[in-house]
Structures are given as C-alpha cells and as structure tokens.
Design a protein around this motif. Structure first.
Motif, PDB file in Angstrom:
ATOM      1  N   TRP A  12       0.954  -1.147  -0.290  1.00 37.40           N
ATOM      2  CA  TRP A  12      -0.276  -0.016   0.103  1.00 37.40           C
ATOM      3  C   TRP A  12       0.779   1.212   0.486  1.00 37.40           C
ATOM      4  O   TRP A  12       1.034   2.357  -0.853  1.00 37.40           O
ATOM      5  N   VAL A  13       1.658   0.962   0.556  1.00 39.89           N
ATOM      6  CA  VAL A  13       2.622   1.997   1.257  1.00 39.89           C
ATOM      7  C   VAL A  13       3.478   2.336  -0.063  1.00 39.89           C
ATOM      8  O   VAL A  13       3.323   3.636  -1.039  1.00 39.89           O
ATOM      9  N   ARG A  14       3.943   1.495  -0.787  1.00 34.00           N
ATOM     10  CA  ARG A  14       4.189   1.851  -2.261  1.00 34.00           C
ATOM     11  C   ARG A  14       3.780   2.671  -3.366  1.00 34.00           C
ATOM     12  O   ARG A  14       3.786   3.053  -3.575  1.00 34.00           O
ATOM     13  N   ALA A  15       2.459   1.714  -3.354  1.00 36.11           N
ATOM     14  CA  ALA A  15       1.361   2.106  -4.610  1.00 36.11           C
ATOM     15  C   ALA A  15       0.615   3.516  -3.900  1.00 36.11           C
ATOM     16  O   ALA A  15       0.739   4.481  -5.015  1.00 36.11           O
ATOM     17  N   LEU A  16       1.113   3.957  -2.605  1.00 35.02           N
ATOM     18  CA  LEU A  16       0.711   5.370  -2.670  1.00 35.02           C
ATOM     19  C   LEU A  16       1.739   5.993  -2.476  1.00 35.02           C
ATOM     20  O   LEU A  16       1.584   7.934  -2.022  1.00 35.02           O
ATOM     21  N   LEU A  17       3.019   6.153  -2.823  1.00 33.82           N
ATOM     22  CA  LEU A  17       4.193   6.876  -2.755  1.00 33.82           C
ATOM     23  C   LEU A  17       3.804   8.190  -3.070  1.00 33.82           C
ATOM     24  O   LEU A  17       3.911   9.272  -2.470  1.00 33.82           O
ATOM     25  N   GLU A  18       3.897   8.182  -4.637  1.00 37.20           N
ATOM     26  CA  GLU A  18       3.633   9.197  -4.809  1.00 37.20           C
ATOM     27  C   GLU A  18       2.746  10.768  -4.470  1.00 37.20           C
ATOM     28  O   GLU A  18       3.089  11.909  -4.236  1.00 37.20           O
ATOM     29  N   PRO A  19       1.393  10.005  -4.039  1.00 42.82           N
ATOM     30  CA  PRO A  19       0.664  11.005  -3.958  1.00 42.82           C
ATOM     31  C   PRO A  19       1.143  11.564  -2.696  1.00 42.82           C
ATOM     32  O   PRO A  19       0.593  12.888  -1.540  1.00 42.82           O
ATOM     33  N   ALA A  20       1.391  10.222  -1.283  1.00 45.09           N
ATOM     34  CA  ALA A  20       1.801  10.874  -0.517  1.00 45.09           C
ATOM     35  C   ALA A  20       2.940  11.997  -0.107  1.00 45.09           C
ATOM     36  O   ALA A  20       3.124  12.884   0.651  1.00 45.09           O
ATOM     37  N   ILE A  21       3.960  11.574  -1.217  1.00 40.73           N
ATOM     38  CA  ILE A  21       4.790  12.985  -1.273  1.00 40.73           C
ATOM     39  C   ILE A  21       4.476  14.265  -1.681  1.00 40.73           C
ATOM     40  O   ILE A  21       4.955  15.122  -1.040  1.00 40.73           O
ATOM     41  N   LEU A  98      -8.919   8.230  -4.533  1.00 39.05           N
ATOM     42  CA  LEU A  98      -8.548   7.564  -3.388  1.00 39.05           C
ATOM     43  C   LEU A  98      -9.909   7.293  -2.448  1.00 39.05           C
ATOM     44  O   LEU A  98     -10.436   6.388  -1.870  1.00 39.05           O
ATOM     45  N   GLY A  99     -10.322   9.013  -2.917  1.00 35.75           N
ATOM     46  CA  GLY A  99     -11.350   8.379  -1.723  1.00 35.75           C
ATOM     47  C   GLY A  99     -13.073   7.405  -2.354  1.00 35.75           C
ATOM     48  O   GLY A  99     -13.920   6.897  -1.654  1.00 35.75           O
ATOM     49  N   ASP A 100     -12.944   7.833  -3.950  1.00 34.49           N
ATOM     50  CA  ASP A 100     -14.151   7.065  -4.368  1.00 34.49           C
ATOM     51  C   ASP A 100     -13.069   5.327  -4.369  1.00 34.49           C
ATOM     52  O   ASP A 100     -14.355   4.832  -3.763  1.00 34.49           O
ATOM     53  N   LEU A 101     -12.202   5.006  -4.084  1.00 36.22           N
ATOM     54  CA  LEU A 101     -11.719   4.025  -3.793  1.00 36.22           C
ATOM     55  C   LEU A 101     -12.244   3.524  -2.483  1.00 36.22           C
ATOM     56  O   LEU A 101     -12.902   2.516  -2.511  1.00 36.22           O
ATOM     57  N   GLN A 102     -12.263   4.463  -1.626  1.00 37.37           N
ATOM     58  CA  GLN A 102     -12.496   3.922  -0.325  1.00 37.37           C
ATOM     59  C   GLN A 102     -14.082   3.653  -0.014  1.00 37.37           C
ATOM     60  O   GLN A 102     -14.353   2.450   0.860  1.00 37.37           O
TER      61      GLN A 102
END
Length: 114
Positions: A12-21, A98-102
């Motif tokens: 999960w962290v790998r997949a979302l690293l770009e938006p996290a940065i 991500l909100g839609d996915l959640q």
C-alpha cells in the motif's frame, strides 16, 4: 524500501508513495531528508533513498514538482523540491480517486455487493 514497520502494508505504501510525497510538499518546499522524515512521522515507515529519490525524479519529469539547489551553510548543498500547480491538481485528483476507492471498498464490505 523501509527500515521500520509502517502503519500499513508495504505494498500500500509503495502504491501511494507519489500522492503521499505530493501531500508532504503541499505544506511547502522540502529536501529529501525532510520529506522522508515527514512520511515516517505520518506512519509510512522509514524510506530508504533508493525508494524516495526515484519517485521524486519521476514527479519532476512529469512536472508535478520543480527542484532548486540550496547551498549548504557548513556542508554540501542539497536539492529542494517544490510542488507545482500541476502537482497540486494531480494531488487533488489522486485524493478524489482514493476517496472513491475507499467508498467502494466500504460499500463492498458492508453490503456484500459483487
């Protein structure tokens, strides 16, 4: 990718690293170490440079961030990363997706939809 255990599974962290940065940089410019420290403080674990810097390079290539060279006061200089307007728009789009996915995951888990 990380030395410490994160709050979430590593894939999960790998997949979302770009938006996290991009999220970290939405608070203002930062250099790699500061970005990594912010991500670690947020529960994403301690990123190694080999994981962080390729993502930052991709974000720069896409135009989501710009970089400047900041001379060091008593040591070597460092690269500082700044979120662009395009990066701000991309972050907003990513957060909406991500909100839609959640919402979809919650709906599937609570209603048993197939």
């Amino acid at each position: 990718m990380t030395d410490d255990i994160s709050r979430w599974p590593l894939p999960w962290v790998r997949a979302l690293l770009e938006p996290a940065i991009l999220g970290v940089l939405s608070a203002g410019p930062g250099h790699g170490y500061a970005i990594a420290a912010s991500l670690e403080a947020a529960g994403l674990g301690r990123l190694k440079g080999g994981s962080l810097y390729p993502v930052l390079a991709r974000l720069e290539e896409r135009g989501d961030v710009t970089t400047t060279w900041t001379p060091g006061e008593s040591g070597p200089g460092r690269r500082s990363y700044t979120l662009t307007e395009q990066g701000t728009a991309r972050l907003a789009d990513d957060l909406a997706a991500l909100g839609d996915l959640q919402a979809t995951l919650v709906r599937l888990a609570t209603k048993g939809e197939r």
